[in-house]
Design an enzyme around this catalytic site. Structure first.
Site, short mmCIF file in Angstrom:
data_model
loop_
_atom_site.label_atom_id
_atom_site.label_comp_id
_atom_site.label_asym_id
_atom_site.label_seq_id
_atom_site.Cartn_x
_atom_site.Cartn_y
_atom_site.Cartn_z
N GLU A 30 0.82 -1.21 0.00
CA GLU A 30 0.00 0.00 0.00
C GLU A 30 0.86 1.27 0.00
OE1 GLU A 30 -2.90 0.85 -0.58
OE2 GLU A 30 -4.16 -0.89 -0.30
N HIS A 31 0.19 2.40 -0.06
CA HIS A 31 0.82 3.72 -0.19
C HIS A 31 1.85 3.98 0.91
CE1 HIS A 31 -1.37 5.38 3.26
NE2 HIS A 31 -2.34 4.57 2.86
N GLY A 32 2.93 4.60 0.51
CA GLY A 32 3.94 5.07 1.46
C GLY A 32 4.79 4.00 2.11
N ASP A 64 2.11 2.94 4.84
CA ASP A 64 3.23 3.49 5.61
C ASP A 64 3.97 2.46 6.45
OD1 ASP A 64 2.81 6.16 4.65
OD2 ASP A 64 1.09 6.28 6.01
#
Length: 181
Positions: free
Chosen positions: A104-106, A124
């Protein structure tokens, strides 16, 4: 001609032609190891002759993988079938992201990491170097997995993971400490 980036702003160096990818049979770890072994053999040949030509470590990204914008890859990356890597992920060198893994993102993934089949790293997550994350594991968002750690298959990680440990279970618990040699 190699695979094309699926989104503008992609920052990886080389693409393996899809035809080359299809020649490999077996699981992603064997494919990645074959690539590393081939590169090492070429390097050894170059050392013996004193000439190293056209030697570069490539990234192999399956054509069914879904890559979002602003992803940064190191060298020697393998991304398997139907893997998804979302915005702003940073992937180090010599990393295997297996079939149907979701990054996922980051997320930040260090060098020499294996993210096994059907694993989910929520937003994250930081995975430091030399880690292995077993198949069908879930790592909740904003978790850090310290270096040299192993996450067992099917584990749900809900808190930070210290370095040099093996964790398994739902929720994840330390089941063994890895001694440094």
């Amino acid at each position: 001609e190699g695979l094309k980036p699926k989104a503008p702003g992609m920052k990886y160096r080389h693409y393996a032609p899809a035809a080359d990818f299809r020649i490999f049979k077996g699981d992603a770890n064997k494919v990645a190891q074959h690539i590393i072994d081939s590169a090492n053999a070429k390097a050894e040949e170059g050392k013996k002759t004193g000439i190293i030509r056209n030697l570069d470590i490539i990234n192999v990204i399956d054509k069914t993988a879904i890559l979002s914008e602003n992803i940064t890859f190191g060298r020697g990356i393998f991304v398997g079938k139907l893997a998804i890597i979302n915005n702003d992920a940073r992937i180090g060198e010599n990393v295997v992201i297996n079939t149907k893994a979701l990054i996922e993102h980051g997320c930040r993934i260090g060098n020499n990491v294996n993210v096994s089949t059907n694993t989910v790293l929520n937003g994250d997550v930081i995975v430091k170097e030399n880690c292995f994350i077993g198949s069908s594991s879930v790592v909740n968002g904003q978790i850090t997995i310290e270096k040299n750690s192993i996450i067992g298959s099917g584990t749900v990680v809900i808190r930070d993971v210290e370095k040099n440990v093996v964790m398994a279970g739902i929720p994840a618990k330390v089941i063994r400490r890895i001694e440094n040699e």
